[in-house]
Design an enzyme around this catalytic site. Structure first.
Site, short mmCIF file in Angstrom:
data_model
loop_
_atom_site.label_atom_id
_atom_site.label_comp_id
_atom_site.label_asym_id
_atom_site.label_seq_id
_atom_site.Cartn_x
_atom_site.Cartn_y
_atom_site.Cartn_z
N HIS A 121 1.05 -1.10 0.00
CA HIS A 121 0.11 0.05 -0.09
C HIS A 121 0.93 1.33 -0.08
O HIS A 121 1.64 1.32 0.90
CB HIS A 121 -1.00 0.04 1.41
CG HIS A 121 -1.94 0.97 1.25
ND1 HIS A 121 -3.36 0.54 1.02
CD2 HIS A 121 -2.12 2.18 1.15
CE1 HIS A 121 -4.05 1.50 0.92
NE2 HIS A 121 -3.39 2.87 0.98
N HIS B 165 2.84 4.19 0.68
CA HIS B 165 3.24 4.96 2.10
C HIS B 165 4.63 5.61 2.05
O HIS B 165 5.43 4.98 1.25
CB HIS B 165 2.96 4.33 3.07
CG HIS B 165 3.96 2.99 3.29
ND1 HIS B 165 3.92 1.89 2.47
CD2 HIS B 165 4.96 2.91 3.98
CE1 HIS B 165 4.82 0.99 2.79
NE2 HIS B 165 5.55 1.75 3.93
#
Lengths: 332, 332
Positions: free
Chosen positions: A166, A168
């Site tokens: 994800h 980040h």
């Protein structure tokens, strides 16, 4: 250029070896595929996906999306922090050595609610929100007088040390200024005391005229492959106007930084098939934030080669790729 | 020790973070298997195996085996040298930058005729021949006045950058002294000017008394995990008597160095299942070979974790393992 060459990094004053016999063509660094394309938008096991707040950490800050029906970016406390604010900065003697508590802050900047997004492929407005989030939290945390250095960085891909897919970034704040930073500051200070100019400003001026290594430009920023790039396709993004501290960027600079970051990461994504990389925002230590010889920049290093014993012992990198050829390849 | 700790490396003056929430037990670093055990003694495609001289490079030096019916170690010119001696060391200006020709030497030390040998498992006599070969070639090449630094290093395993399995080390000689080395020398000089003692000798004396981090010892050498080890299971092997230059080791020291190197690599092999690693012999630059504040040592860094953006920006390592626990585990 057939024979070997060793180049000096004008900023760090470290040498880099360009070895003709090991030389690769830029296309030799292309990855075989772009793994993110096959990912889903939401992953029920991902601690950064919306709806999984029960497995994620404490939400430090949240920026709503444009429709105001959810969040666009989030800052979470790190589940496995390297440093924590529940300590002090008093050093102690341990035998003949020096140590101190693990004071600092370690946070995760979730860049999008979408599991399969990436800065290289997101809409520009979403990248602008990432930069806005970086800046907002940077200002907040650097207001604490214990916080000496703020390091915003992004690990993309397993080879770059990323354990979650994800999108980040991370933000680590320390109560110390490491020697690595002090040495670079000292080199810049010596240059300033000798020439009366910021070494980074001189490099910018030269690269803007010379243009051999430029890979991106807009009103506020220049992106180029350094003359003595340590690794293939290393890129530095630098504000054109002298600015020591990332914290002092204007709104205009924020959107220009978002645009050029997306542009150069997009070039890496397209031309090299989404390589793993690290980037870091190198900015002034707290007490140097106004100095005329310090200049912040974003340094991107793709992970395409393995550093080994020679680099460890000498600090000299062996780069099998030539900066000018890398720039040509990205600009094709 | 439950709370976090940051430790200062007394030699480099860099900080290392020990993060309790990321902390691993030493056995978590064990590799799943020892891949070399299944290898054959001769590989017809290996350029370092006897009989394959037609695919290997120029033989620079050869040391016969004990039966005098073949060779025990060999030095070959590197097929893909990072630097070559067919250059000079004259620097030039390129725009605002500094560059120089790729002058230097880059050789391969083949450590055994056997494809599946390794320092950790070889007979001690064979390891002694490796050290003898290092030393012989070091003396030869450092006699050239252009050669400023000699870096002997070993990359073991793919994660450590090794592309060939056959046991070998490498030797790179440069016509420059890198900033990385100058900075360390400067730190040591400041310590000497302040305390009148070699910082490495002070560390040795302390570690020999304290014994918390010692992982090997004989008459001439001490092996220990540094107080501020950058990575899990980093080991430094240091001559007990003050000695700046690897070139000045005695015959007695050579066999003691072989013994302790085999001992500590054997412990890594046994306890962690043959991890990938780099080692390098950090020795004085040419013009510092007699200095009272420089002290050579062999630095071993297993490749068990991935460095990422934070390390790149700050120079600070995050080590998930505690040196004292690593030492206990190796000594069990």
């Amino acid at each position: 250029m057939q024979s070997g060459q060793i180049r000096l990094n004008k900023v760090t004053r470290e040498w880099v070896i360009y070895a003709p016999s090991r030389r690769k063509r830029p296309q030799d660094f292309q990855q075989s595929h772009r793994p993110k394309q096959s990912l889903i938008t939401r992953d029920t096991k991902c601690p950064f996906c919306p709806g999984n707040e029960h497995i994620s950490e404490f939400i430090v800050l949240e920026i709503p999306n444009q429709n105001h029906d959810g969040w666009q970016t989030r800052i979470l406390s790190n589940k496995f922090p390297a440093l924590t604010p529940n300590e002090n900065t008093r050093r102690w003697i341990d035998g003949i050595y020096l140590a101190m508590p693990g004071y600092g802050q370690h946070e995760v900047i979730v860049e999008s609610p979408n599991h399969n997004d990436d800065i290289a492929t997101m809409p520009i407005e979403a990248v602008e929100m990432v930069i806005e989030t970086y800046h907002k939290r940077y200002i907040e945390l650097m207001a604490w007088h214990e916080n000496m250095m703020g390091i915003i960085f992004r690990n993309h891909g397993a080879k770059a040390g990323a354990s979650l897919i994800h999108p980040h970034s991370q933000f680590i704040v320390t109560g110390i200024v490491p020697q690595h930073i002090r040495w670079q500051e000292q080199e810049a200070q010596q240059y300033y005391d000798h020439w009366g100019r910021c070494v980074y400003c001189d490099i910018l001026e030269f690269e803007m005229q010379n243009r051999r290594r430029v890979v991106g430009e807009n009103l506020s920023f220049l992106a180029y492959i350094p003359f003595a790039a340590e690794v293939p396709f290393e890129i530095w993004i630098m504000p054109k106007d002298h600015q020591a501290d990332f914290g002092s960027i204007s709104d205009r600079q924020k959107s220009d930084f978002a645009a050029i970051l997306k542009e150069v990461l997009g070039k890496l994504y397209e031309k090299l098939n989404d390589p793993d990389y690290n980037y870091v925002i190198n900015t002034a230590a707290r007490y140097k934030a106004e100095e005329p010889q310090v200049h912040w920049y974003c340094q991107i290093q793709p992970k395409l080669i393995t550093e080994a014993g020679f680099e460890m012992g000498s600090g000299i990198n062996i780069n099998p790729s030539i900066p000018e050829a890398d720039a040509d390849f990205l600009n094709e």
